[in-house]
Design an enzyme around this catalytic site. Structure first.
Site, short mmCIF file in Angstrom:
data_model
loop_
_atom_site.label_atom_id
_atom_site.label_comp_id
_atom_site.label_asym_id
_atom_site.label_seq_id
_atom_site.Cartn_x
_atom_site.Cartn_y
_atom_site.Cartn_z
N PHE A 145 0.86 -1.18 0.00
CA PHE A 145 0.00 0.00 0.00
C PHE A 145 0.89 1.23 0.00
O PHE A 145 1.52 1.56 1.01
CB PHE A 145 -0.95 0.05 1.20
CG PHE A 145 -1.86 1.24 1.13
CD1 PHE A 145 -3.00 1.21 0.34
CD2 PHE A 145 -1.57 2.41 1.82
CE1 PHE A 145 -3.83 2.32 0.24
CE2 PHE A 145 -2.39 3.51 1.73
CZ PHE A 145 -3.53 3.47 0.94
N ASP A 231 9.64 2.97 1.82
CA ASP A 231 8.45 3.78 2.09
C ASP A 231 8.17 3.70 3.58
O ASP A 231 7.57 2.75 4.07
CB ASP A 231 7.27 3.25 1.28
CG ASP A 231 5.96 3.99 1.57
OD1 ASP A 231 5.94 4.81 2.52
OD2 ASP A 231 4.98 3.75 0.86
N LYS A 272 3.03 11.59 6.79
CA LYS A 272 2.21 11.41 7.99
C LYS A 272 2.77 12.14 9.21
O LYS A 272 2.68 13.35 9.31
CB LYS A 272 1.98 9.93 8.25
CG LYS A 272 1.13 9.25 7.17
CD LYS A 272 0.71 7.87 7.57
CE LYS A 272 -0.06 7.14 6.46
NZ LYS A 272 -1.34 7.75 6.11
#
Length: 425
Positions: A145, A231, A272
């Site tokens: 994802f 990531d 984030k």
């Protein structure tokens, strides 16, 4: 005139009528947050065990980050990159030193960070590795994802994200996650420029790889002159008990380039919690030989690198360091998994617990097509704890890293109360 919300029912009806139905939220309408707690419109208090998908590691409305936002918002918020501003340079120096890289390219959202890394890797492949233009391939992991843009869904294995959004972009090869032999086989293709992977697959259900997987990934990529792209949008910024998941077992306060457990990726993607939930900020970090392929006009964003986001991000990273959030995440994560393992051993409704730091998941002993995990999350909410299922029968538990031991045990008591109710059905 802006409508005033007086009840949860009213807010849900408005979203249902006027908003796209691209999410399936729990029926809880939140209006306030502080630290590890959230309050709904009616004033009920909850423990937050999702942390906005790890965007609020520093807790809701952290006062230091809030004050930095207020100060900068009253001074200068946006210039675009048509001009210099007096915050971006200090931010770039700060974050590159913090994580141990030469250069940073700031953007806004996590998906933009991934797109940026893909573009850098391809351009590097053509200009530095000598691959024929248009032939570059990027290897990715199954069940990844990385976002939902058109490029990213082209290599997603999630049917909901892909179906009816084609045609898809070529140039990606999927291999099994945590399978070093599959990676080595894929790297035999000379047109491969990069391997893009999440150190822990959060959205897939908090799948953690073998202890030596990332080390072997870095070695395999280096041997074939292929870029290792990590990531860490969800796993970074102290979530897994270290500054980055690639840091292994290190809890240093800054970058840990000199630590033996640190596996330095060629390209690091952050987002984030880099801004503590106050403002969308993402960053792609790499060293000069790779970032030098980016020239004026090749990539950018009106909001990328704006002074408001830059000031917020610096302060958010200071909070992580000063409050030793990585150390807290590691300590409380072990306590949480120990408590959950007791429940797994005691109640047949639970199958297993897994995770690292304060990124954890409990697998419900039922079919992924069942509603059991969803129903359990509804009952958890009734008892004052907010969590969300992923992939049907998996519940992700990821509270803000400012949680105390007493609060954690209180939350585990709530979880056991709900598990016991479902186990007796």
């Amino acid at each position: 005139m802006m409508e005033t919300i007086n009840s949860s029912k009213q807010a849900i009806e408005l979203e249902d009528k006027y908003g796209a139905h691209n999410y399936h939220p729990l029926p809880v309408v939140l209006s306030r947050g502080e630290g590890v707690h959230l309050w709904d419109v009616e004033g009920k208090r909850y423990y937050d065990f999702l942390s906005a998908y790890s965007a609020v590691n520093q807790g809701h409305c952290h006062p230091r980050i809030k004050n930095a936002l207020i100060e900068q918002a009253g001074t200068l918020t946006l210039t675009s990159r048509a001009f210099y501003n007096d915050v971006l340079g200090p931010f770039e120096k700060y974050i590159t030193a913090y994580f141990g890289f030469d250069k940073v390219l700031p953007m806004n959202t996590g998906a933009e960070g991934v797109e940026t890394a893909i573009k850098i890797a391809r351009k590097w492949g053509y200009e530095k590795k000598g691959i024929v233009e248009g032939q570059a391939k990027i290897v990715v992991a199954e069940n990844n994802f990385h976002g939902r843009t058109s490029t990213i869904i082209s290599f997603s294995s999630d049917a909901n994200a892909r179906k009816n959004f084609g045609p898809y972009m070529p140039g990606f090869v999927r291999i099994p996650y945590n399978d070093i032999d599959a990676l080595k086989s894929a790297l035999e293709d000379d047109t491969v420029v990069a391997f893009l992977v999440e150190p822990i697959q959060g959205e897939a259900g908090v799948y953690t790889p073998a202890e030596d997987y990332l080390k072997k990934v870095a070695e395999a990529c280096k041997s074939k002159n292929v870029l290792f792209i990590a990531d860490e949008i969800q796993t970074g910024i102290a979530r897994t008990g270290s500054l980055l998941a690639v840091c292994g077992n290190c809890t240093c306060e800054g970058h840990c380039e000199r630590q033996s457990t640190y596996i330095k990726p060629d390209i690091l993607i952050l987002g984030k919690a880099i801004s503590g939930g106050f403002y969308p900020v993402s960053a792609v970090l790499t060293d000069n030989p790779i970032m030098d392929v980016i020239k004026p006009g090749t990539h950018g964003s009106t909001f990328g690198g704006n002074p408001l986001g830059a000031k917020i991000a610096m302060t958010a990273l200071e909070v992580v360091r000063d409050e030793k959030l990585a150390q807290n995440a590691r300590r409380l994560g072990k306590l949480f998994r120990d408590r959950m393992q007791i429940l797994v051993d005691k109640y047949r409704i639970l199958k297993l617990v897994r995770g690292k730091g304060l990124l954890n998941a409990v697998v419900v002993n039922d079919s992924p097509d069942s509603s059991t995990a969803w129903d359990m999350c509804l009952k958890l909410a009734e008892n004052g704890l907010l969590a969300k299922p992923t992939h049907g029968n998996i519940i992700r538990f990821a509270p803000p890293l400012v949680m105390t031991e007493e609060q954690l045990h209180d939350c585990c008591d709530i979880i056991e109360k709900v598990v016991k109710q479902f186990d007796n059905r």
